[in-house]
Design an enzyme around this catalytic site. Structure first.
Site: not given
Ligand code: PLP
Length: 364
Positions: A186
């Protein structure tokens, strides 16, 4: 030259001394659960986002789940969201026993279409989860006006939008709560799983803190069924090292966008749309073209990573079949049949972007 979707190593090397020293210090302190780095990061992140509370949790998925729990959403409730997102957005709705209601998207921004949100509201609707998809902010002032008038709650899915803002107001500061993910890839990522809930409400913050820690406010006193979902102390060290650089990382992602647009002009590819609503931070770089398979094959043949975000919309996923029988969302389906993602990360250089563009041009 091999080009990955995202290169996490270069960023680590640029902060290596600080991160390594911080991790060793945390290990020496032995304060592993909700230690000083988690507390400091929560304060630093809240200050950055301009919110009263930031609460570190185990993942972005947990952040969404705990946010819905804090709002008291449960069986019999409907939650409106987009089908063009990672599955976690809708999984969280299912965790609390509520029903996801998927509505169509805007073909340019790929974000939830507010007219469709309005049309989908019933007397069972309790909340809306807008997703700032790929880092592009949803028009939150407009959504908030819509939801406030009908008494609906908002949980912003900010997993892909750390640092994106609308006129200086950060995503995650508009809704009742915001849910962030620090999954390694991210925009602000740690070195494992991590997440965070943001809110301006003292009451909701207290509930999220309780839910993340076995339902207790006072140790060994439990007033509700909670979970084990705390941001890890070692991950907080990494996040504290990166947070001061997030604006520069995001500025570089925007530079990558400009560079792609320079080299891919005139190819007929629909490049990411920049609207005048908010600042796009390009978590992913998703483009549209009817011959995307040809493009992807050429990139792969040249060792250039590429991907499809996402190959199947949520209303067509087996897991939501019962909630979505017969549902057709034409704009989502058309966008998703043509979309493909190119590498994007702050350190991606102009010569690599040029190589990617040349490979695509010769394929077309
Ligand atoms: C990555 C993501 C999540 C989940 O995050 P995690 O930390 O992997 O549980 C939720 N919503 C969106 C849009 C994402 O891209």
């Amino acid at each position: 030259m091999k080009i990955p979707m995202v290169d996490l190593k270069e960023q680590y090397h640029s902060l290596k001394e600080q991160i390594d020293a911080g991790i060793i210090a945390a290990m020496e302190s032995s304060a592993f659960i909700l230690g000083p780095n988690v507390q400091a990061f929560e304060q630093e992140a809240a200050a950055y986002l301009g919110v009263k509370h930031a609460i570190g949790v185990g993942s972005g998925t947990d952040a969404l789940h705990l946010a819905l729990l804090a709002l008291g959403i449960g069986p019999g409730d409907e939650v409106i969201t987009t089908p063009f997102t990672f599955v976690a957005t809708a999984e969280a709705i299912k965790y609390v026993g509520a029903t996801p209601v998927f509505v169509d998207i805007n073909p340019d921004t790929f974000n939830i279409d507010l007219t469709c949100v309005e049309a989908a509201i019933t007397d069972k609707t309790r909340a809306v989860i807008p997703v700032h998809l790929f880092g592009q902010p949803v028009d939150m002032p407009a959504l908030k006006t819509l939801c406030d008038a009908r008494g609906l709650n908002i949980v912003e899915d900010c997993a892909q939008s750390f640092g994106a803002h609308i006129d200086g107001k950060q995503t995650g500061s508009f809704g009742d709560l915001g849910a962030f993910s620090f999954f390694p890839s991210k925009n602000l990522g740690c070195y494992g799983d991590g997440g965070m809930v943001s809110t301006n409400s003292d009451e909701l913050a207290a509930l999220v803190k309780q839910y993340r820690n076995h339902g207790s406010k006072v140790q060994y006193h439990h007033s509700l069924v909670g979970y084990t979902s705390r941001l890890d102390e070692l991950q907080a060290v990494v996040l504290r090292a990166k947070l001061p650089h997030i604006d520069s990382y995001n500025a570089n992602r925007r530079r990558v966008d400009q560079t792609y647009k320079k080299y891919l002009a005139g190819t007929g590819i629909k490049m990411p749309h920049l609207d005048d609503v908010g600042l796009h931070v390009f978590h992913q770089y998703c483009c549209l073209h009817p011959e995307r398979d040809k493009i992807l094959a050429a990139l792969r043949a040249n060792d250039i990573a590429c991907a499809i975000y996402y190959p199947v919309p949520l209303h067509k996923q087996e897991v939501f079949a019962q909630d979505c029988a017969g549902l057709s969302l034409p704009i989502t389906e058309s966008v998703m049949s043509q979309c493909f993602a190119l590498p994007v990360y702050p350190e991606l250089s102009e010569d690599k972007i040029q190589l990617i563009a040349d490979t695509i041009k010769s394929a077309l």
